[in-house]
Motif scaffolding. Structure first.
Motif, PDB file in Angstrom:
ATOM      1  N   LEU A  50     -32.908  90.211  -0.807  1.00  0.00           N
ATOM      2  CA  LEU A  50     -32.681  89.930  -2.225  1.00  0.00           C
ATOM      3  C   LEU A  50     -34.005  89.786  -2.967  1.00  0.00           C
ATOM      4  N   LEU A  51     -34.990  89.185  -2.325  1.00  0.00           N
ATOM      5  CA  LEU A  51     -36.306  89.045  -2.940  1.00  0.00           C
ATOM      6  C   LEU A  51     -36.917  90.412  -3.239  1.00  0.00           C
ATOM      7  N   LEU A  52     -36.852  91.323  -2.281  1.00  0.00           N
ATOM      8  CA  LEU A  52     -37.366  92.678  -2.508  1.00  0.00           C
ATOM      9  C   LEU A  52     -36.621  93.363  -3.655  1.00  0.00           C
ATOM     10  N   SER A  53     -35.301  93.200  -3.655  1.00  0.00           N
ATOM     11  CA  SER A  53     -34.492  93.800  -4.712  1.00  0.00           C
ATOM     12  C   SER A  53     -34.854  93.231  -6.079  1.00  0.00           C
ATOM     13  N   ASP A  54     -35.000  91.909  -6.148  1.00  0.00           N
ATOM     14  CA  ASP A  54     -35.329  91.273  -7.429  1.00  0.00           C
ATOM     15  C   ASP A  54     -36.702  91.714  -7.938  1.00  0.00           C
ATOM     16  N   GLY A 285     -38.616  82.555  -8.364  1.00  0.00           N
ATOM     17  CA  GLY A 285     -38.105  81.360  -7.707  1.00  0.00           C
ATOM     18  C   GLY A 285     -38.207  81.389  -6.206  1.00  0.00           C
ATOM     19  N   ALA A 286     -38.956  82.355  -5.649  1.00  0.00           N
ATOM     20  CA  ALA A 286     -39.072  82.452  -4.197  1.00  0.00           C
ATOM     21  C   ALA A 286     -40.150  81.503  -3.692  1.00  0.00           C
ATOM     22  N   VAL A 287     -39.912  80.921  -2.532  1.00  0.00           N
ATOM     23  CA  VAL A 287     -40.893  80.044  -1.896  1.00  0.00           C
ATOM     24  C   VAL A 287     -41.107  80.522  -0.474  1.00  0.00           C
ATOM     25  N   GLY A 288     -42.218  80.061   0.121  1.00  0.00           N
ATOM     26  CA  GLY A 288     -42.481  80.397   1.519  1.00  0.00           C
ATOM     27  C   GLY A 288     -42.864  81.838   1.741  1.00  0.00           C
ATOM     28  N   THR A 289     -43.513  82.458   0.745  1.00  0.00           N
ATOM     29  CA  THR A 289     -43.876  83.863   0.890  1.00  0.00           C
ATOM     30  C   THR A 289     -45.354  84.089   1.120  1.00  0.00           C
ATOM     31  N   GLU A 290     -46.115  83.025   1.384  1.00  0.00           N
ATOM     32  CA  GLU A 290     -47.519  83.234   1.701  1.00  0.00           C
ATOM     33  C   GLU A 290     -47.626  83.900   3.074  1.00  0.00           C
TER      34      GLU A 290
END
Length: 295
Positions: A50-54, A285-290
């Protein structure tokens, strides 16, 4: 008209996001709206998909799709020092999944600076477009495809291509997959660089490759020069950063998102780009993507 194809696993999620943003930056707004993104993965979670799509929608792409799949059963990992079997997914794109006349496959360890769709214009329906490999330029004069030049002397000196960026008519995808699979079966002892060797073995025997200009898949070499001078012996061009390159490829185990990667000029540019991408991601609003081991 065309789709960008990416193969992303959980280890490459953040670099994949950066690649996606870079591809958008290289296009006009109209080209983004008509363009598509297609992602193949082994293990991304629904939240990561979903993150990639957004992000694809945020940067303006008109179409996005993601599919979980497995690589072909004949896949062989001769070198797994820093590459996983995800690399073989590049041959699992299908016309039904792409749903565009053309596919531009792109590795996730790249910095895209411009429009990389130009090589589609001269591409014949039965051709695959590829850029000559800067570290393995010719069969029989490099480590790639060990023993192939002895087995097939007519191949000696023929160009060897990097598989990090590929251009093809979507209708040709089943032919490419079948050719690579046959190469893995019949030329297994010549496989050193995994799927790239298999692709080259098929391209050499089919003869249907369209050479693409080096600026569309330019290797970043300064990282290697900080470790030794071997690059000077194999690369004939100027080793200064190529500011005109539409795409810079960070081949090898040292990746620009990692703290242990030498901070060269191109690496610094990549890190600025990734920082901008992560700001986009945080707005979603995504977290934890470092990235793990980030600078």
């Amino acid at each position: 008209m065309y789709a960008f194809g990416l193969c992303i696993d959980q280890h490459y999620l953040v670099p994949g996001l950066a690649t996606l943003a870079g591809l958008a930056d290289g296009l006009s707004l109209a080209a983004r709206r008509s363009g598509a993104v297609r992602v193949l993965t082994l293990d991304l979670t629904p939240a990561q998909a979903l993150l990639l799509s957004d992000l694809a929608k945020r940067v303006g792409f008109g179409s996005f799709d993601l599919r979980h799949c497995s690589p072909m059963r004949t896949s062989r990992m001769a070198d797994a020092s820093y590459i996983t079997v995800t690399t073989y997914l590049r041959f699992e794109f299908t016309p039904g999944f792409v749903r565009r006349p053309y596919l531009i496959y792109v590795d996730a360890d790249v910095l895209v600076r411009g429009d990389i769709s130009d090589p589609l214009d001269p591409l014949e329906p039965d051709e695959t477009g590829a850029v000559r490999d800067e570290f393995n330029p010719a069969v029989g004069a490099c480590p790639a495809l060990p023993g192939a030049a002895e087995r097939w002397p007519q191949l000696r000196g023929r160009p060897y291509y990097n598989a990090g960026v590929l251009w093809t008519h979507t209708s040709r995808l089943p032919t490419v997959r079948k050719g690579v699979e046959q190469a893995l079966v019949h030329g297994r002892r010549h496989i050193l660089h995994n799927d790239q060797d298999a692709l080259n073995l098929w391209l050499l025997h089919s003869g249907r490759v369209r050479p693409v200009g080096a600026g569309f898949n330019r290797f970043e070499t300064s990282r290697f020069l900080e470790r030794g001078n071997w690059v000077r012996r194999v690369v004939t061009r100027s080793l200064r950063p190529d500011r005109n390159a539409a795409l810079v490829h960070f081949v090898g185990p040292e990746k620009p998102w990692r703290a242990d990667c030498p901070g060269t000029e191109d690496v610094a540019e990549y890190r600025r780009h990734m920082s901008r991408t992560l700001r986009h991601v945080r707005r979603l609003g995504a977290v934890g993507t470092e990235p793990a081991g980030a600078w």
